[in-house]
Design a protein around this motif. Sequence first.
Motif, PDB file in Angstrom:
ATOM      1  N   ALA A 106       0.833  -1.207   0.000  1.00 51.31           N
ATOM      2  CA  ALA A 106       0.000   0.000   0.000  1.00 51.31           C
ATOM      3  C   ALA A 106       0.868   1.257   0.000  1.00 51.31           C
ATOM      4  N   ASP A 107       2.018   1.209   0.671  1.00 51.67           N
ATOM      5  CA  ASP A 107       2.934   2.354   0.686  1.00 51.67           C
ATOM      6  C   ASP A 107       3.540   2.578  -0.697  1.00 51.67           C
ATOM      7  N   VAL A 108       3.845   1.498  -1.398  1.00 47.77           N
ATOM      8  CA  VAL A 108       4.419   1.609  -2.739  1.00 47.77           C
ATOM      9  C   VAL A 108       3.400   2.224  -3.692  1.00 47.77           C
ATOM     10  N   ILE A 109       2.180   1.715  -3.650  1.00 44.24           N
ATOM     11  CA  ILE A 109       1.119   2.245  -4.514  1.00 44.24           C
ATOM     12  C   ILE A 109       0.893   3.724  -4.224  1.00 44.24           C
ATOM     13  N   TYR A 110       0.805   4.074  -2.953  1.00 39.82           N
ATOM     14  CA  TYR A 110       0.585   5.479  -2.586  1.00 39.82           C
ATOM     15  C   TYR A 110       1.750   6.359  -3.048  1.00 39.82           C
ATOM     16  N   SER A 111       2.985   5.889  -2.825  1.00 40.37           N
ATOM     17  CA  SER A 111       4.163   6.687  -3.186  1.00 40.37           C
ATOM     18  C   SER A 111       4.161   7.038  -4.668  1.00 40.37           C
ATOM     19  N   PHE A 112       3.849   6.039  -5.515  1.00 42.97           N
ATOM     20  CA  PHE A 112       3.944   6.252  -6.959  1.00 42.97           C
ATOM     21  C   PHE A 112       2.663   6.778  -7.603  1.00 42.97           C
ATOM     22  N   SER A 113       1.538   6.625  -6.940  1.00 42.23           N
ATOM     23  CA  SER A 113       0.294   7.122  -7.529  1.00 42.23           C
ATOM     24  C   SER A 113      -0.072   8.511  -7.028  1.00 42.23           C
ATOM     25  N   GLU A 114       0.317   8.837  -5.781  1.00 42.22           N
ATOM     26  CA  GLU A 114      -0.106  10.089  -5.179  1.00 42.22           C
ATOM     27  C   GLU A 114       1.044  11.036  -4.852  1.00 42.22           C
ATOM     28  N   PHE A 115       1.966  10.570  -4.056  1.00 36.04           N
ATOM     29  CA  PHE A 115       2.972  11.462  -3.488  1.00 36.04           C
ATOM     30  C   PHE A 115       4.002  11.927  -4.524  1.00 36.04           C
ATOM     31  N   LEU A 116       4.755  10.995  -5.081  1.00 33.31           N
ATOM     32  CA  LEU A 116       5.891  11.365  -5.937  1.00 33.31           C
ATOM     33  C   LEU A 116       5.484  12.113  -7.207  1.00 33.31           C
ATOM     34  N   PRO A 117       4.391  11.751  -7.878  1.00 32.02           N
ATOM     35  CA  PRO A 117       4.011  12.546  -9.060  1.00 32.02           C
ATOM     36  C   PRO A 117       3.677  14.004  -8.736  1.00 32.02           C
ATOM     37  N   LYS A 118       3.201  14.265  -7.505  1.00 32.48           N
ATOM     38  CA  LYS A 118       2.929  15.645  -7.103  1.00 32.48           C
ATOM     39  C   LYS A 118       4.222  16.413  -6.867  1.00 32.48           C
ATOM     40  N   ALA A 119       5.243  15.709  -6.411  1.00 28.65           N
ATOM     41  CA  ALA A 119       6.489  16.364  -6.016  1.00 28.65           C
ATOM     42  C   ALA A 119       7.482  16.514  -7.156  1.00 28.65           C
TER      43      ALA A 119
END
Length: 522
Positions: A106-119
């Motif tokens: 779930a952390d991997v999915i969140y990192s690449f779907s939400e967090f990192l693309p915003k940053a």
Amino acid sequence: MKQLATAALLALTTAFAAHADEPQKGGTLNMVVQPEPPTVMLGLNKLGPVSFVGSKIYEGLITFAPDMTPQPLLAKSWEISEDGLSYTFHLREGVKWHDGAPFTSADVIYSFSEFLPKAFSRTKRVMSFVEEMTAPDEHTVVFKLKEPYAAFLIIFEVTGGTMVPKHIYEGTDIFKNPANDHPIGTGPFKFDEWNKGSYIHLVRNDDYWQDGKPYLDDLYFRIIPDANSRAIAFEQGQVDLLRGGDVENFEVSRLTAMDGVEMTEKGWEFYDPLAIININTRNAPLDNVKVRQAISYALDRQFMIDAVFGGFGKPAYGPMTERTPYYDPSVLTDYTFDLDKAKALMAESGVTAQNGVYATLDLMPLPYGETWQRQAEYIRQQLKEIGIETNVVSVDVPGWVERTTSGKFDITTNFIYLLGDPAMGVGQTYQSDNQLGRGTAANVDGYENPEIDRIFAEAGKTLDPAKRKAFYAQAQEILSRDAPVIWSHAMSYPTVYRSKIKNLITTAPGLNETFADVWIAK
């Protein structure tokens, strides 16, 4: 009896040597971080100082060996489908975030779907190739691509794919989350304290997923304002390690000659740093290709390397270095120093000179220390020779980032990481859809060429090496001729360190590795 004593002595010596090579636990490693980073939350910022500190706190799914072969980290294994459209990662079990919560798919999915693309624009660009991300279970993640992307694995190394905790960031403003000031990762070291202007302190993560590691008790990143003071701190034993750029390059040979000191240029294989001079092609007369070519001919790259960068580096005339896959020097314009040719190009440019001056421009040095200031002074001197006056504008790191990424500059010095594959680290600097607000390695110069856009798009999704080579040869020829930036040199960074530090550089990311394996001989 003599033979027995000799044999016993040999056995004892051999045993001692073996013991000496055994990692020893404990100890503090003192280093320098400069300039002082704006944050150590690696998920939000990838500048060099942030990556140096943050890579001990955070981890990615993989890392890379010196030959750029991918190696497991948070992912213990992975499979790639034959058509290059499916990547399945198998995560390690028992990994915990620093607050004790489990690390899961779930952390991997969140990192690449939400967090990192915003940053990061680079992550957003790469993730645009992804059709779907799924997590069949807590320790498996599958990425299904719309079309092949040859450099896809590179995004999972920590500086491209920093794993962030979903339970901390989901539903929050990621840029204002309090955890940014007290970062929580999975790495071998935990954030302890940041004494602004003095040091950043990390301590051993006793719950680290690699049993028995890290070996060190803690890390100090000392903030020392000038290169001379940093050299003195090393001489006096206050710090044990100097990265490239921490001291003047001409000091390296003197410090390396000290007892118990070593130097290496290894550990930059992943980043492949290339020094460039950004030229804002939106601004006249820099929108004139002959003016840009004139600037390129006016600079003696070898002189810059020898006189400014201490002899470390090799001249560059195009967007790739000889360390980059698909580098082709045969297609490059030869910008060997030629002041007469530079003056002739200015005369041919169509730009009108007033009292021998074609333009007065702002020149903004990269605020990473005295070396870059001296480079700016040399550039200023050479541009004056061809009728371009410059005002040297000095700013701090946040100011430089803001002005560079918003296009508020004429000329600035910079360096970019090529990141092991042209699809990842080269194209982003020249593609027209990756301009302002997307980082200092983006196309901040405003260069637009539909043919370059087409070539990089095709090359990125082509898996056949021969076809990729042909594409990138075309790109190098066009870019070298158009000179959207001025390529200075393929950089070489010397790391100076005490011999007692073991396993310091073992991977392609070098000093931006976790330091889980680093130990100090007593």
